[in-house]
Motif scaffolding. Structure first.
Motif, PDB file in Angstrom:
ATOM      1  N   TYR A  44       0.826  -1.204   0.000  1.00 23.05           N
ATOM      2  CA  TYR A  44       0.000   0.000   0.000  1.00 23.05           C
ATOM      3  C   TYR A  44       0.859   1.252   0.000  1.00 23.05           C
ATOM      4  CZ  TYR A  44      -4.192  -2.682   1.027  1.00 23.05           C
ATOM      5  OH  TYR A  44      -5.236  -3.557   0.958  1.00 23.05           O
ATOM      6  N   ASP A  48      -3.097   5.811   0.879  1.00 25.66           N
ATOM      7  CA  ASP A  48      -4.215   4.895   0.648  1.00 25.66           C
ATOM      8  C   ASP A  48      -4.568   4.066   1.879  1.00 25.66           C
ATOM      9  OD1 ASP A  48      -4.429   5.719  -2.014  1.00 25.66           O
ATOM     10  OD2 ASP A  48      -2.966   4.229  -2.677  1.00 25.66           O
ATOM     11  N   ILE A  49      -3.651   3.951   2.829  1.00 29.01           N
ATOM     12  CA  ILE A  49      -3.883   3.074   3.986  1.00 29.01           C
ATOM     13  C   ILE A  49      -4.306   3.842   5.237  1.00 29.01           C
ATOM     14  CG2 ILE A  49      -1.513   2.964   4.894  1.00 29.01           C
ATOM     15  CD1 ILE A  49      -3.653  -0.125   4.419  1.00 29.01           C
ATOM     16  N   ALA A  89      -2.095  -6.059  -0.680  1.00 34.48           N
ATOM     17  CA  ALA A  89      -3.031  -5.377  -1.575  1.00 34.48           C
ATOM     18  C   ALA A  89      -3.287  -6.157  -2.858  1.00 34.48           C
ATOM     19  CB  ALA A  89      -2.519  -3.973  -1.899  1.00 34.48           C
TER      20      ALA A  89
END
Length: 174
Positions: A44, A48-49, A89
């Motif tokens: 990731y 985005d995390i 991911a």
């Protein structure tokens, strides 16, 4: 950013023994910090995390009852060790030996959680794999997920009682 429908690749990722995967969450389990090792192994980007539920990396072969035990322990203010299989991911997986601890504020109240994950001993992972499969199978015997998790918790509790040890002792006995 859910991963529920992500297909699994069957490919295991690894990280170096000197590396530690670190993440922090708020009280609801949303990620507030992830170190570079976490980002690389989980696949990731930080943007985005952050803010996502930590369960975003939950692998379907990881018994829900183990996470229930983990949450029960850390919400009570105690640390816990556990072998965990996570999902990257892209659908790869990786095993860790996790140490999860509550983070306390100046007033002594829990304000979040901190998890350090190390490379697990392979022989211990090989012992955990059939146990986790049995726990997942037990959980799957009920259509209702909550009732399934209760079956898994009972199975773990019975195992620990029969062995005469608590969960951390069990983890370190592997």
């Amino acid at each position: 950013m859910k991963q529920d429908n992500l297909s699994l690749t069957g490919i295991e990722r690894h990280f170096d023994e000197h590396e530690i995967i670190v993440s922090k969450t708020d009280l609801k389990g949303r990620i507030t910090y992830a170190n570079d090792t976490f980002l690389r192994v989980a696949g990731y980007r930080e943007r985005d995390i952050l803010g996502q539920p930590h369960s975003i990396i939950r692998h379907p072969d990881m018994p829900r009852c183990v996470f229930a035990l983990l949450w029960q322990t850390i919400e009570a203010g105690r640390e816990i060790f556990a072998y965990v299989i996570n999902r990257s991911a892209n659908g790869d997986h990786y095993w860790v030996l996790a140490n999860v601890t509550p983070t306390f504020g100046p007033d002594g109240k829990i304000i979040g959680y901190h998890s350090n994950r190390r490379v697990p001993r392979r022989d211990a992972v090989e012992k955990v794999i059939p146990l986790y499969k049995a726990l997942c199978d037990e959980e799957g015997k009920e259509a209702n997920r909550k009732e399934g998790m209760a079956r898994g918790i009972k199975m773990v509790t019975d195992l620990l009682n029969d062995a005469g040890m608590d969960y951390d002792q069990f983890v370190f006995s592997l």
